[in-house]
Write a protein that holds these residues in place. Structure first.
Motif, PDB file in Angstrom:
ATOM      1  N   TRP A 125       7.102  -2.887  -7.587  1.00 54.07           N
ATOM      2  CA  TRP A 125       7.860  -1.725  -8.069  1.00 54.07           C
ATOM      3  C   TRP A 125       6.992  -0.884  -9.007  1.00 54.07           C
ATOM      4  N   THR A 126       6.208  -1.566  -9.854  1.00 55.76           N
ATOM      5  CA  THR A 126       5.340  -0.867 -10.801  1.00 55.76           C
ATOM      6  C   THR A 126       4.294  -0.027 -10.074  1.00 55.76           C
ATOM      7  N   LEU A 127       3.831  -0.517  -8.923  1.00 54.82           N
ATOM      8  CA  LEU A 127       2.831   0.197  -8.133  1.00 54.82           C
ATOM      9  C   LEU A 127       3.430   1.325  -7.302  1.00 54.82           C
ATOM     10  N   GLY A 128       4.724   1.524  -7.433  1.00 57.05           N
ATOM     11  CA  GLY A 128       5.353   2.671  -6.783  1.00 57.05           C
ATOM     12  C   GLY A 128       6.038   2.394  -5.464  1.00 57.05           C
ATOM     13  N   SER A 130       8.974   1.307  -2.979  1.00 56.59           N
ATOM     14  CA  SER A 130      10.430   1.307  -3.033  1.00 56.59           C
ATOM     15  C   SER A 130      10.960  -0.111  -2.830  1.00 56.59           C
ATOM     16  N   LYS A 131      12.264  -0.281  -3.043  1.00 56.36           N
ATOM     17  CA  LYS A 131      12.864  -1.599  -2.823  1.00 56.36           C
ATOM     18  C   LYS A 131      12.752  -2.016  -1.360  1.00 56.36           C
ATOM     19  N   LEU A 132      12.894  -1.049  -0.451  1.00 59.90           N
ATOM     20  CA  LEU A 132      12.772  -1.360   0.973  1.00 59.90           C
ATOM     21  C   LEU A 132      11.336  -1.709   1.326  1.00 59.90           C
ATOM     22  N   GLY A 133      10.391  -0.957   0.764  1.00 64.19           N
ATOM     23  CA  GLY A 133       8.986  -1.267   1.001  1.00 64.19           C
ATOM     24  C   GLY A 133       8.597  -2.610   0.427  1.00 64.19           C
ATOM     25  N   VAL A 138       6.288  -7.296   0.638  1.00 63.50           N
ATOM     26  CA  VAL A 138       6.035  -8.315  -0.379  1.00 63.50           C
ATOM     27  C   VAL A 138       6.944  -9.526  -0.207  1.00 63.50           C
ATOM     28  N   ILE A 139       8.251  -9.295  -0.186  1.00 63.28           N
ATOM     29  CA  ILE A 139       9.194 -10.417  -0.203  1.00 63.28           C
ATOM     30  C   ILE A 139       9.190 -11.199   1.108  1.00 63.28           C
ATOM     31  N   LEU A 140       9.434 -10.516   2.225  1.00 61.35           N
ATOM     32  CA  LEU A 140       9.531 -11.216   3.510  1.00 61.35           C
ATOM     33  C   LEU A 140       8.242 -11.950   3.885  1.00 61.35           C
TER      34      LEU A 140
END
Length: 223
Positions: A125-128, A130-133, A138-140
């Motif tokens: 998030w800090t690197l800009g 979005s939550k979807l991105g 990252v998460i998946l």
């Protein structure tokens, strides 16, 4: 010597494939919500999702049958839209399978979401991003073992379904007669060689599915 009709296997594979696809699409947003939000209703959702694990398949199948028939809410709506009943058709057993196998996908994915370090998400998030991105980049990728576990368990669980499919779909050749029902038919007809053929193939398939799952998960955990 028993005779082997491959139609129930192809139907079971088709049912398992589409059930797994639908479950994956449903479970990713649902598990994301369960893992990253704190709300009192979460425990209710988790209890409803886990209900098929403790509820007898015939009980679940009975209430789904009432819901899916022409007098039921979903059944009547489906009939108005497509002019065909849900019960005793493939679409009906697909919906029933999604509900019945939901815990097999939701539990591993929820654990997977919770296992991703929070600092990785916040850094994204800090690197800009979005939550979807962040979700897809990252998460998946960091919970691929959980995703694989959910896919394999959902697929294998659906392959072995019997009670729910029989209650909602009956035993219609080429439409709802999956391999578990074919085994039941063979046993009822005292055709044990055929039952053995079906059962041994299903047993081997289930074992290999779990074996591959454990091998891949162990390999990925060492990376």
């Amino acid at each position: 010597m028993g005779s082997l009709d491959l139609t129930p296997f192809w139907l079971s594979l088709k049912l398992s494939f589409w059930t797994t696809v639908v479950l994956l699409l449903i479970s990713i947003p649902l598990c994301y919500y369960l893992a990253y939000t704190k709300h009192k209703i979460n425990v209710v959702i988790e209890a409803l999702v886990s209900l098929p694990l403790v509820l007898p398949p015939t009980v679940l199948g009975f209430y789904l049958l009432l819901t899916f028939n022409k007098q039921g809410f979903l059944g009547s709506l489906w009939y108005k839209l497509f002019e065909k009943p849900l019960v005793f058709h493939f679409e009906g057993i697909l919906m029933a399978s999604v509900i019945y196998s939901l815990p097999m996908m939701v539990h591993p994915l929820t654990a997977g979401f919770k296992s991703v370090p929070r600092n990785l998400i916040e850094a994204s998030w800090t690197l800009g991003k979005s939550k979807l991105g962040t979700l897809f980049k990252v998460i998946l990728p960091n919970m691929k073992t959980s995703i694989l576990t959910g896919i394999v368990l959902s697929f294998a669980h659906t392959m072995g379904e019997f009670g729910v499919v029989l209650m909602v779909g009956g035993n219609i050749q080429g439409e709802t007669r999956v391999v578990s029902i074919a085994i039941y038919d063979a046993v009822e007809a005292i055709d044990y060689p055929t039952a053995h053929l079906y059962a041994s193939i299903l047993l081997l398939f289930s074992f290999l599915s779990l074996l591959i799952l454990y091998i891949l998960n162990r390999k990925w955990s060492l990376l």
